[in-house]
Design a protein around this motif. Sequence first.
Motif, short mmCIF file in Angstrom:
data_model
loop_
_atom_site.label_atom_id
_atom_site.label_comp_id
_atom_site.label_asym_id
_atom_site.label_seq_id
_atom_site.Cartn_x
_atom_site.Cartn_y
_atom_site.Cartn_z
N GLY A 199 -24.06 -75.99 -11.67
CA GLY A 199 -25.52 -76.18 -11.73
C GLY A 199 -25.98 -77.37 -10.93
O GLY A 199 -27.11 -77.82 -11.08
N GLY A 241 -21.95 -75.94 -16.34
CA GLY A 241 -22.66 -74.86 -15.64
C GLY A 241 -22.99 -73.69 -16.54
O GLY A 241 -24.08 -73.11 -16.44
N ASP A 266 -26.67 -72.35 -17.13
CA ASP A 266 -27.06 -70.95 -16.86
C ASP A 266 -28.08 -70.48 -17.90
O ASP A 266 -29.00 -69.74 -17.59
CB ASP A 266 -25.83 -70.02 -16.94
CG ASP A 266 -24.97 -70.10 -15.69
OD1 ASP A 266 -25.47 -70.61 -14.66
OD2 ASP A 266 -23.80 -69.66 -15.74
N GLY A 313 -30.96 -74.14 -18.16
CA GLY A 313 -31.38 -74.89 -16.97
C GLY A 313 -32.87 -75.20 -16.92
O GLY A 313 -33.28 -76.25 -16.42
#
Length: 467
Positions: free
Chosen positions: A122, A348, A352, A355
């Motif tokens: 991310g 990350g 997902d 965010g």
Amino acid sequence: MKSRLARYAVACSIAAALAGTQAQAGAPPTPHPVAAIQDTETPAQRDARMAWWREARFGMFIHWGIYAVPAGFWQGKPVDDAGEWIMNAGKIPVADYKKFAPQFNPTQFDAHTWVSLAKAAGMKYIVITSKHHDGFAMYPSKANPFNIADATPFKRDPLRELADEARRQGLKFGLYYSQAQDWTAPGGAAMGGHWDKAQDGDFAHYLHTKAIPQLKEILATYHPDVLWFDTPTAAMTPQLSSEIVSLLNQYPQLIWNNRLGGGYPGDTETPEQHIPPQGFSGKDWETCMTINDTWGYKSNDTHFKSTKVLLQNLVDIASKGGNYLLNVGPDAHGVIPAPEAERLQQIGHWLDVNGESIYGTSPTPFADAHGSFSSSEKDQDGKPRWIPVWDWRATSKPGKVYVHLFQWPSKSFHVDDADIQATGAYLLADPHHTPLKVTQHGKQLDVQLPAKPLDSIDTVLVIQTKS
Ligand code: H79
């Protein structure tokens, strides 16, 4: 452990003193010999220039160089400092240090793998060392032969490969360049002083024959989105710094940090290895931090922060309006250590889903300070140490407040001083966004919660607001 920490604290205050860019309270701004972009642009131009960076919130720092060859060991003994500092800490003679270059052949390096990892984490930008304090250039430099093309068997250009791949995958690309310290070039600065006659020489000569020509090269060759200077030292006078500013001015979209020297504030504040208790109000800032205790690879440093700590740091920083530049230290084969990659992938996965509560957010709308100043411990500046409390943090966007719950409250989330008007609430990770019951009496706000969190580290409660 304590003495190590104490020593680090001393080290950091040395660094702060050497940075020479920290604003002196009450002192008038230094007039610059050459005006920098920050001196001339309008606030609207600045907002446009900084827009992607402010939205990004999360970047990957990469410290990679020939220090990955000794990997923390010199003459069979561990050197108890950051991996990229091994030459200075071990007082390794210039000629001996240069012998690491022919041993550097990172054939497993793959730009696609690294950039994909950053993307999966991310992260929105990458900043990699083009030259650290050891003076070794990680790209084919015409300005100086101590570089990856001329001094190693590895005939590729990792900066070219990474810049191209980052842009292919939609990430911004930045370069770190240590402009003042150079432990292998005559005249280069060295914190703690020179230890080898081969280092002696004139600083201005070093700057004119190596640092400035190399800065010209990397700007013209890779067009970095960010230039990350480091440890200016007192040698970076306003006059010498202004020569670099003239060069930077040719790249009007470039973002550069507050470590150039010569009184130039640059664009970003750069707290290193810590998160300021209140952020920097009204300023762009970025905490850079290691995952273990070293920037450059050390084979014996397994002191990795947990995913929980790293994620809480990202949220804490976002709640104060800053960016998190989190470091990886690839080894001499070109591989990012698995424990680092693993943690990034876990962050990350969380991003997902969540965010929206990080990217492009504004700081917390709540005044709550999540922590207190210690009455006994001091921080690196000799001030009372900030002891954070990891209960929750908040970020915001127009119409929404994101409450990051690290500790799951029983029954309800409550704040006493909510300067918002709540109109509804739901959990971000709940695909149905099932409405939660909100009660508000003046500034007293309560949101009823289900019995269990949806994420073991950070469940995000979205409070919709009248804006
Ligand atoms: O590139 C990373 C560090 O190598 C660099 N900045 C980050 C991004 C950095 N250079 N200097 N400093 C940070 C502060 C200096 C600390 C020092 Fe030391 C104390 C130098 C010598 C004693 C830290 C502790 C490094 C070696 C031991």
